[in-house]
Write a protein that holds these residues in place. Structure first.
Motif: not given
Length: 332
Positions: A56-58, A82-83, A87-88, A94-95
């Motif tokens: 996953g992203i995290s 940073a958390p 979204e970036s 990723v997208h």
């Protein structure tokens, strides 16, 4: 692992991003780190050892921090993003990799909602097959196999239109020798205007003026212009390129902008005065090399003019008026 090993692997990852056809904005540190995380490639490993991580992203961001700690990522904590960077990482790295066919989303549940915390990503099989060959004798062949199934994202984004290009010409029927232009970015852009803009948007047009930074002009046809009703003021500032598009009877006035001089309201008024006696309708175009340069001047562009960007050469930006790519003093 050393910082040098980390930097070397990142430099190679960036080269791979370019080779698989990622847009320039994705050929960056963040996307290179995403690539390495998804292929589970640590700094001490070779590309032949590339595998598949399902993250996953995290978890992806945690992997970057653990395995590439010496690569600066954030201001407060250089070891990690940073958390609020999630979204970036998702949208800007990723997208695009998903669209490029490098990463697969939720192969176990393709219909999972975008905001579902269980979203997971992993490399596609064809991408693993290609990227594991980087640096080997089979890299070029594997890359071709990848592109046989996955077009380059940079080409997809450009939405390249198939066009029939017809070169512009000189009044005597000869061709324009842009090799005579002085070296530099401005001349590079003028060359692109003549060879690419002209052949596409004013096919079979006639170049009646072509300025240069090194000399006063490369092409100057005052007699041709006079036949069109234009008596050029020797003290007036000519546009960089003037093309007579005889099929439409337009005079296309083009400013090539690398540092100053877009067609703003003042410049548009100057050009209208300079070409006041012209029989053909006047079309005003500002040309840029890149979107980034266009953004610097976007607020200055005059309405009822056009913008052409060399890196997206088959499209134009139309600053709204009653028509598209045409003069405003004609009903045609």
């Amino acid at each position: 692992m050393t910082k040098e090993q980390q930097e070397k692997r990142l430099e190679e990852a960036t080269r791979i991003l370019a080779a698989i056809g990622m847009p320039r904005k994705q050929q960056n540190l963040r996307t290179a780190l995403v690539l390495l995380s998804m292929f589970n490639l640590r700094p001490t490993q070779e590309w032949a050892e590339a595998g598949s991580n399902t993250l996953g992203i995290s978890a992806c961001m945690d992997w970057m921090a653990e395995h590439y700690p010496d690569i600066p990522k954030g201001k407060k904590d250089p070891t990690r993003y940073a958390p609020n960077s999630r979204e970036s990482v998702r949208k800007l790295s990723v997208h695009p990799l998903i669209r490029a066919g490098v990463i697969v989303k939720n192969s176990d549940a393709p219909n999972r909602a975008t905001n579902d915390q269980n979203n997971r990503y992993h490399p596609s099989d064809i991408a693993i097959n290609a990227i594991a060959a980087f640096g080997s004798s089979t890299w070029d062949e594997r890359l071709k196999e990848f592109h046989s199934e996955q077009p380059k994202l940079i080409e997809v984004n450009a939405a390249e239109r198939k066009v029939h290009r017809v070169p512009v010409k000189l009044p005597d029927g000869g061709t324009v020798d842009t090799a005579d232009l002085s070296p530099g970015a401005h001349s590079e852009l003028i060359k692109a205007v003549v060879e690419r803009f002209g052949s596409q948007f004013t096919p079979k047009g006639t170049v009646v003026y072509l300025g240069d930074t090194g000399s006063k002009w490369i092409v100057n046809e005052p007699e041709y212009l006079a036949d069109l009703g234009v008596v050029v003021d020797p003290h007036g500032k000519m546009p960089d390129v003037v093309i007579h598009f005889a099929d439409k009877d337009w005079l296309v006035l083009i400013e090539a902008v690398t540092s100053t001089g877009p067609v703003d309201d003042q410049r548009m008024a100057q050009l209208k005065e300079l070409f006041a006696g012209a029989r053909p309708g006047l079309v005003f175009v500002t040309a840029f090399l890149t979107r980034g340069k266009f953004r610097q001047f976007m607020a200055d562009i005059a309405w009822e003019t056009e913008v052409w960007i060399s890196e997206n050469e088959t499209h134009m930006v139309h600053f709204n008026g009653e028509r598209f790519l045409g003069p405003y003093n004609s009903a045609e």
